[in-house]
Design a protein around this motif. Sequence first.
Motif, PDB file in Angstrom:
ATOM      1  N   ILE A 267       0.551  19.964 -15.676  1.00 41.62           N
ATOM      2  CA  ILE A 267       1.158  19.045 -14.715  1.00 41.62           C
ATOM      3  C   ILE A 267       0.069  18.378 -13.894  1.00 41.62           C
ATOM      4  CG2 ILE A 267       1.521  20.858 -12.968  1.00 41.62           C
ATOM      5  CD1 ILE A 267       4.071  19.270 -12.165  1.00 41.62           C
ATOM      6  N   VAL A 268       0.256  17.096 -13.647  1.00 44.09           N
ATOM      7  CA  VAL A 268      -0.605  16.326 -12.753  1.00 44.09           C
ATOM      8  C   VAL A 268       0.275  15.592 -11.768  1.00 44.09           C
ATOM      9  CG1 VAL A 268      -2.120  14.322 -12.582  1.00 44.09           C
ATOM     10  CG2 VAL A 268      -2.519  15.992 -14.355  1.00 44.09           C
ATOM     11  N   ILE A 269      -0.064  15.652 -10.506  1.00 41.38           N
ATOM     12  CA  ILE A 269       0.563  14.813  -9.492  1.00 41.38           C
ATOM     13  C   ILE A 269      -0.533  13.960  -8.885  1.00 41.38           C
ATOM     14  CG2 ILE A 269       2.595  16.167  -8.946  1.00 41.38           C
ATOM     15  CD1 ILE A 269       1.066  17.626  -6.838  1.00 41.38           C
ATOM     16  N   SER A 270      -0.212  12.707  -8.680  1.00 45.74           N
ATOM     17  CA  SER A 270      -1.232  11.743  -8.262  1.00 45.74           C
ATOM     18  C   SER A 270      -0.614  10.769  -7.272  1.00 45.74           C
ATOM     19  CB  SER A 270      -1.748  10.996  -9.500  1.00 45.74           C
ATOM     20  OG  SER A 270      -2.693  10.010  -9.145  1.00 45.74           O
ATOM     21  N   ARG A 271      -1.314  10.507  -6.178  1.00 45.74           N
ATOM     22  CA  ARG A 271      -0.816   9.526  -5.215  1.00 45.74           C
ATOM     23  C   ARG A 271      -1.898   8.509  -4.875  1.00 45.74           C
ATOM     24  NH1 ARG A 271      -0.528  13.923  -0.500  1.00 45.74           N
ATOM     25  NH2 ARG A 271       1.684  13.972  -1.079  1.00 45.74           N
ATOM     26  N   GLN A 272      -1.515   7.262  -4.837  1.00 46.47           N
ATOM     27  CA  GLN A 272      -2.384   6.200  -4.333  1.00 46.47           C
ATOM     28  C   GLN A 272      -2.070   6.065  -2.853  1.00 46.47           C
ATOM     29  OE1 GLN A 272      -1.842   2.711  -6.766  1.00 46.47           O
ATOM     30  NE2 GLN A 272      -2.630   3.704  -8.599  1.00 46.47           N
ATOM     31  N   PHE A 273      -2.958   6.598  -2.013  1.00 42.19           N
ATOM     32  CA  PHE A 273      -2.674   6.618  -0.580  1.00 42.19           C
ATOM     33  C   PHE A 273      -3.267   5.431   0.150  1.00 42.19           C
ATOM     34  CE2 PHE A 273      -6.474   9.216  -1.245  1.00 42.19           C
ATOM     35  CZ  PHE A 273      -7.340   8.800  -0.251  1.00 42.19           C
ATOM     36  N   TYR A 274      -4.027   4.600  -0.550  1.00 44.44           N
ATOM     37  CA  TYR A 274      -4.401   3.292  -0.012  1.00 44.44           C
ATOM     38  C   TYR A 274      -4.469   2.292  -1.153  1.00 44.44           C
ATOM     39  CZ  TYR A 274      -6.639  -0.727   1.951  1.00 44.44           C
ATOM     40  OH  TYR A 274      -6.875  -2.016   2.330  1.00 44.44           O
ATOM     41  N   VAL A 275      -3.850   1.133  -0.942  1.00 45.60           N
ATOM     42  CA  VAL A 275      -3.868   0.039  -1.908  1.00 45.60           C
ATOM     43  C   VAL A 275      -4.179  -1.235  -1.136  1.00 45.60           C
ATOM     44  CG1 VAL A 275      -2.548  -1.223  -3.646  1.00 45.60           C
ATOM     45  CG2 VAL A 275      -2.104   1.213  -3.286  1.00 45.60           C
ATOM     46  N   GLY A 276      -5.101  -2.035  -1.633  1.00 43.86           N
ATOM     47  CA  GLY A 276      -5.592  -3.175  -0.870  1.00 43.86           C
ATOM     48  C   GLY A 276      -4.583  -4.265  -0.584  1.00 43.86           C
ATOM     49  N   HIS A 277      -3.631  -4.486  -1.472  1.00 44.36           N
ATOM     50  CA  HIS A 277      -2.609  -5.515  -1.266  1.00 44.36           C
ATOM     51  C   HIS A 277      -1.530  -5.384  -2.330  1.00 44.36           C
ATOM     52  CE1 HIS A 277      -3.972  -7.857  -4.784  1.00 44.36           C
ATOM     53  NE2 HIS A 277      -5.193  -7.571  -4.392  1.00 44.36           N
ATOM     54  N   SER A 278      -0.486  -6.163  -2.195  1.00 47.42           N
ATOM     55  CA  SER A 278       0.598  -6.353  -3.167  1.00 47.42           C
ATOM     56  C   SER A 278       1.613  -5.222  -3.223  1.00 47.42           C
ATOM     57  CB  SER A 278       0.047  -6.608  -4.577  1.00 47.42           C
ATOM     58  OG  SER A 278      -0.666  -7.828  -4.617  1.00 47.42           O
ATOM     59  N   TYR A 279       1.217  -3.989  -3.111  1.00 44.25           N
ATOM     60  CA  TYR A 279       2.173  -2.899  -2.958  1.00 44.25           C
ATOM     61  C   TYR A 279       1.590  -1.870  -2.007  1.00 44.25           C
ATOM     62  CZ  TYR A 279      -0.481  -0.416  -6.709  1.00 44.25           C
ATOM     63  OH  TYR A 279      -1.452   0.183  -7.476  1.00 44.25           O
ATOM     64  N   ASN A 280       2.418  -0.941  -1.539  1.00 43.42           N
ATOM     65  CA  ASN A 280       2.027  -0.080  -0.424  1.00 43.42           C
ATOM     66  C   ASN A 280       1.444   1.259  -0.853  1.00 43.42           C
ATOM     67  OD1 ASN A 280       3.193  -2.126   1.081  1.00 43.42           O
ATOM     68  ND2 ASN A 280       5.105  -1.013   1.408  1.00 43.42           N
ATOM     69  N   SER A 281       2.083   1.888  -1.831  1.00 49.20           N
ATOM     70  CA  SER A 281       1.706   3.236  -2.235  1.00 49.20           C
ATOM     71  C   SER A 281       2.343   3.533  -3.582  1.00 49.20           C
ATOM     72  CB  SER A 281       2.186   4.268  -1.196  1.00 49.20           C
ATOM     73  OG  SER A 281       3.608   4.253  -1.096  1.00 49.20           O
TER      74      SER A 281
END
Length: 349
Positions: A267-281
Amino acid sequence: MPIIPIKTPVVAVMLLASFLAAAQDAPSPQQALQSFGIGAEQIVQLQRGEIVGYDVSETSQKELAIGVAMLLPVPLAQIADYIKKGHMNAIESDIVASATLGPNPSSDSFKKFAYTDKQLDEAKAFLAAEAGDEFNLSNAELASLKSLQAELEDADDKTLLKTANQKYREFLLQRLSAYKKNGLNGIAPYARDGGSADPAAELRTDAVNSKAWARYFPELQQAWLNYPAALPGNASEQFIWLNRRVEDRPTPILNHRVIAVGEAGGIVISRQFYVGHSYNSSQVVAGGLPYQDGTLVFYSIRSSTDQVAGIGSSLKHSIGREQMKKEMVKRLQRLNKDLKRKPATVAAE
């Protein structure tokens, strides 16, 4: 209507193919299929090598969520070897640059994120950014940029590019440090005209509502929610930064990935906790189980974007989910093709 730019690292898909059996109550393939609502007809499609979709509940008007599953005709050991050799980025054509972040990062850790001469207008827009959705920046970050404007009034293009790159790298380091110290509580909201977007709240809701995997890994879910709480002993973590092309713009992304590994599943869990633009997370949960002569892979994404809220939300969600599914399917198809080639062919690239 703008294209919904949902971008999530596919590396999460297959790193998973190593741990589910490590959990005491890990599901059988049949239990997993049932949990995701994958019926007999779709199982036949999987056995034919097709990719099937399954529903993932959405928690707000801003969220897009979907899952896909595929039976890869390769053993777990081959998948694990493929990942260890670092071939995953080859199947993600929109990545401009990426790197794993070590334990003591500095702003130089992000030096490959750079506006080029051809992106001068983007760099200038960043330096002049205001509250809104053109850039995902906090009030403090916007104030820091505003303080530079007087000294940059007569600056040449070379100076503007250098300043924009240095400043953005500083922001990335600050956001990384705040998250590593305080987890979701350390994520600064994005300033919007008359309000804000809160990626921390979005990611917390995603973690709470990811019930299918949390049922089998409650300790991992609690650690994920309460990071930097200690992870379970069989889990490891990575911090990765990416520069992606999203809506034809360079996009810095900070990603936190937790991988739990065993001999017979993963199992892998992954979060994008900063995105430069266009979507939030964005949050990915992916899992793999031995199935027949191959590996049954489940891959789901929850992604939050202001672009699907408001008037026409239902239609926007339908279009956004379809776009997201097409991208997920393309990446699994490329991965499948790559894995079925001879190892020597892959290693030579």
